[in-house]
Scaffold this motif. Structure first.
Motif, short mmCIF file in Angstrom:
data_model
loop_
_atom_site.label_atom_id
_atom_site.label_comp_id
_atom_site.label_asym_id
_atom_site.label_seq_id
_atom_site.Cartn_x
_atom_site.Cartn_y
_atom_site.Cartn_z
N ILE A 132 -2.63 -6.02 9.80
CA ILE A 132 -3.91 -5.69 9.16
C ILE A 132 -4.26 -4.24 9.43
CG2 ILE A 132 -6.39 -6.17 9.11
CD1 ILE A 132 -4.66 -8.36 7.90
N ARG A 133 -4.56 -3.52 8.37
CA ARG A 133 -4.96 -2.12 8.49
C ARG A 133 -6.45 -1.93 8.26
NH1 ARG A 133 -1.88 3.02 6.23
NH2 ARG A 133 -3.33 4.56 7.03
N PHE A 134 -7.01 -2.75 7.35
CA PHE A 134 -8.43 -2.67 7.05
C PHE A 134 -9.05 -4.06 7.07
CE2 PHE A 134 -6.66 0.96 4.69
CZ PHE A 134 -7.44 1.98 5.21
N HIS A 135 -10.30 -4.12 7.50
CA HIS A 135 -11.09 -5.35 7.45
C HIS A 135 -12.32 -5.02 6.62
CE1 HIS A 135 -13.02 -8.91 9.84
NE2 HIS A 135 -12.92 -9.15 8.54
N VAL A 157 -7.42 -5.57 -4.29
CA VAL A 157 -6.52 -5.57 -3.13
C VAL A 157 -5.18 -6.18 -3.52
CG1 VAL A 157 -6.13 -6.67 -0.87
CG2 VAL A 157 -8.29 -5.49 -1.34
N ASP A 158 -5.22 -7.30 -4.22
CA ASP A 158 -3.98 -7.95 -4.68
C ASP A 158 -3.22 -7.04 -5.65
OD1 ASP A 158 -4.57 -10.18 -3.17
OD2 ASP A 158 -5.23 -11.39 -4.87
N ASP A 159 -3.92 -6.47 -6.63
CA ASP A 159 -3.28 -5.60 -7.62
C ASP A 159 -2.64 -4.36 -6.98
OD1 ASP A 159 -4.10 -7.37 -9.57
OD2 ASP A 159 -5.68 -6.05 -10.38
N ALA A 160 -3.24 -3.89 -5.88
CA ALA A 160 -2.72 -2.71 -5.18
C ALA A 160 -1.58 -3.06 -4.22
CB ALA A 160 -3.85 -2.03 -4.42
N GLY A 161 -1.27 -4.35 -4.10
CA GLY A 161 -0.20 -4.78 -3.19
C GLY A 161 -0.58 -4.69 -1.73
N LEU A 162 -1.87 -4.79 -1.44
CA LEU A 162 -2.37 -4.63 -0.07
C LEU A 162 -2.77 -5.95 0.60
CD1 LEU A 162 -4.60 -1.47 -0.62
CD2 LEU A 162 -2.33 -1.57 0.44
N LYS A 164 -1.40 -8.17 2.39
CA LYS A 164 -0.99 -8.38 3.78
C LYS A 164 -1.57 -7.35 4.73
CE LYS A 164 3.24 -10.78 2.63
NZ LYS A 164 4.70 -10.82 2.75
N ARG A 165 -2.20 -6.31 4.19
CA ARG A 165 -2.75 -5.22 5.01
C ARG A 165 -4.27 -5.22 5.10
NH1 ARG A 165 0.94 -1.69 7.36
NH2 ARG A 165 -0.74 -0.23 7.20
N LEU A 192 -9.03 2.78 0.51
CA LEU A 192 -7.93 2.06 1.16
C LEU A 192 -6.57 2.68 0.87
CD1 LEU A 192 -8.98 -1.68 0.73
CD2 LEU A 192 -9.75 0.01 2.41
N LYS A 193 -6.34 3.09 -0.36
CA LYS A 193 -5.02 3.61 -0.71
C LYS A 193 -4.85 5.10 -0.39
CE LYS A 193 -2.85 2.27 -4.38
NZ LYS A 193 -2.53 2.01 -5.81
#
Length: 133
Positions: free
Chosen positions: A6-9, A34-39, A41-42, A85-86
């Motif tokens: 996890i990088r961000f909450h 978040v899903d569309d950005a592939g994040l 799991k992060r 986030l990105k």
């Protein structure tokens, strides 16, 4: 989901005041972005009862950066994922409060603009997150 990855909450207000202002749509838009950005799991997304910012919602808080965003729309939610986030950039016009322990928040933005929905100075507007790659 392993916490080490996890990088961000992201904390999303689910109080009645925020929900009435589109909080459910914001939560859905954040999850989708978040899903569309592939994040997926992060990024961990959690709904919380209230941030005591009624009238300034919907409110989304990004940790560990300690950035409180207010008056968020579904479109703003996508921008937060894309920019904050990105790319590690603040969405300055939506910042309510900065809670970064390592720096003085007043050095990043003008206090008179916090929560006013106004553009910050160029430094805060284009600033990079301490966690940006």
């Amino acid at each position: 989901m392993g916490l080490k990855k996890i990088r961000f909450h992201l904390l999303i207000c689910k109080n009645d005041s925020c929900v009435e202002r589109g909080g459910k749509e914001v939560a859905k838009a954040l999850r989708r972005a978040v899903d569309d950005a592939g994040l997926r799991k992060r990024v961990l997304l959690s709904k919380v009862r209230c941030f005591k910012q009624c009238g300034r919602g919907p409110v989304v808080v990004v940790y560990p950066d300690g950035v409180w965003y207010g008056s968020i729309s579904a479109r703003d939610a996508v921008e937060i994922v894309e920019r904050h986030l990105k790319r590690g950039e603040l969405v300055a016009r939506k910042v309510l409060h900065l809670m970064r322990a390592e720096e003085d928040p007043d050095s990043r933005c003008k206090e008179s603009n916090v929560g006013a929905g106004k553009e910050r100075n160029d430094k805060a507007k284009d600033e990079k997150s301490p966690l940006a790659d």
